[in-house]
Design a protein around this motif. Sequence first.
Motif, PDB file in Angstrom:
ATOM      1  N   PRO A 102       0.164 -36.883  24.883  1.00  0.00           N
ATOM      2  CA  PRO A 102      -0.425 -35.726  24.197  1.00  0.00           C
ATOM      3  C   PRO A 102      -0.845 -34.623  25.159  1.00  0.00           C
ATOM      4  CG  PRO A 102      -1.317 -37.777  23.327  1.00  0.00           C
ATOM      5  CD  PRO A 102      -0.516 -38.148  24.536  1.00  0.00           C
ATOM      6  N   GLY A 103      -1.249 -34.977  26.387  1.00  0.00           N
ATOM      7  CA  GLY A 103      -1.734 -33.955  27.298  1.00  0.00           C
ATOM      8  C   GLY A 103      -0.971 -33.839  28.597  1.00  0.00           C
ATOM      9  N   ALA A 104       0.095 -34.628  28.768  1.00  0.00           N
ATOM     10  CA  ALA A 104       0.782 -34.617  30.061  1.00  0.00           C
ATOM     11  C   ALA A 104       2.219 -35.082  29.920  1.00  0.00           C
ATOM     12  CB  ALA A 104       0.045 -35.507  31.062  1.00  0.00           C
ATOM     13  N   VAL A 105       3.046 -34.625  30.841  1.00  0.00           N
ATOM     14  CA  VAL A 105       4.418 -35.114  31.008  1.00  0.00           C
ATOM     15  C   VAL A 105       4.540 -35.525  32.468  1.00  0.00           C
ATOM     16  CG1 VAL A 105       6.872 -34.595  30.855  1.00  0.00           C
ATOM     17  CG2 VAL A 105       5.285 -33.540  29.236  1.00  0.00           C
ATOM     18  N   TRP A 166       8.485 -26.632  25.901  1.00  0.00           N
ATOM     19  CA  TRP A 166       9.063 -26.870  24.584  1.00  0.00           C
ATOM     20  C   TRP A 166       8.020 -27.411  23.621  1.00  0.00           C
ATOM     21  CZ3 TRP A 166       9.691 -31.596  21.970  1.00  0.00           C
ATOM     22  CH2 TRP A 166      10.429 -31.505  20.777  1.00  0.00           C
ATOM     23  N   ARG A 167       7.207 -28.354  24.087  1.00  0.00           N
ATOM     24  CA  ARG A 167       6.185 -28.940  23.203  1.00  0.00           C
ATOM     25  C   ARG A 167       5.137 -27.906  22.817  1.00  0.00           C
ATOM     26  NH1 ARG A 167       3.404 -34.042  24.817  1.00  0.00           N
ATOM     27  NH2 ARG A 167       3.618 -34.706  22.659  1.00  0.00           N
ATOM     28  N   ALA A 168       4.804 -27.003  23.741  1.00  0.00           N
ATOM     29  CA  ALA A 168       3.819 -25.972  23.437  1.00  0.00           C
ATOM     30  C   ALA A 168       4.307 -25.026  22.345  1.00  0.00           C
ATOM     31  CB  ALA A 168       3.477 -25.180  24.704  1.00  0.00           C
ATOM     32  N   ASP A 178      13.389 -37.343  17.071  1.00  0.00           N
ATOM     33  CA  ASP A 178      14.705 -36.714  16.889  1.00  0.00           C
ATOM     34  C   ASP A 178      14.742 -35.338  17.550  1.00  0.00           C
ATOM     35  OD1 ASP A 178      15.749 -38.831  15.537  1.00  0.00           O
ATOM     36  OD2 ASP A 178      15.436 -37.997  13.542  1.00  0.00           O
ATOM     37  N   ALA A 179      13.691 -34.544  17.316  1.00  0.00           N
ATOM     38  CA  ALA A 179      13.654 -33.206  17.892  1.00  0.00           C
ATOM     39  C   ALA A 179      13.593 -33.274  19.419  1.00  0.00           C
ATOM     40  CB  ALA A 179      12.451 -32.438  17.344  1.00  0.00           C
ATOM     41  N   LEU A 180      12.830 -34.239  19.933  1.00  0.00           N
ATOM     42  CA  LEU A 180      12.725 -34.391  21.383  1.00  0.00           C
ATOM     43  C   LEU A 180      14.069 -34.750  22.001  1.00  0.00           C
ATOM     44  CD1 LEU A 180      10.987 -34.618  23.951  1.00  0.00           C
ATOM     45  CD2 LEU A 180      10.503 -36.984  23.313  1.00  0.00           C
TER      46      LEU A 180
END
Length: 223
Positions: A102-105, A166-168, A178-180
Amino acid sequence: MQIGGDWYDAPALGDGTAALVIGDVQGHDAHASAVMGRLRVALRACAEPGLAPGAVLGQVNRVLCDLDTDRFATCAYLVLSPAGGVLRGARAGHPHPVRVGPGAVEELRLDGGLPLGVDPGAVYPTTADVLGGRDVLLLFTDGLVERRDADIDTCVRGMAEDLRRWRAGARGRGEDLDALVDFLAGREAPDRIDDVALLAVRRGGSAPGRGREPRPGRASAGA
């Protein structure tokens, strides 16, 4: 690429856990594809409930060395307990998985050893971690990220930054697997120089994950 040695797998192990596998056999030809098929069979045969991922890779490494195929393979093998999120994994010369939270990649750093098929005595340490309930784990081959003008670490950091942006701006789609997968499979596709396998995993649901193997102009999907 129309043919190659990249693959993913997610077999249930019979004790409530699931194995998560991603791998890449050297080369882009029918021989690489044939070796890939044999490795998939060997990994399923060696994947016993409770067996440490590093021990599984050690067994499969000896199998590939004995086959004398003149090919090596990189591989990441993890075992996930969906109920508590306990995750154990090992690598054989493969890129680290990436955890999308939720807050990091960020990379999920796994201890590693030599690629499979290089040294029959190679040792593969096992690393323990936890996958949060809202986390997505990405396992991929280097073709997803590598570019001719940058090293692999720089390319992984670039993918992570693209994912954050992209997530933002995803407007509610950031939590959708699916979208990811669609975003990653289509990211800079014209610049790809290698074949790709990708597995995206989240705890819960009716299947352990979803993966895609992109082809030029299209993508095939499987659970």
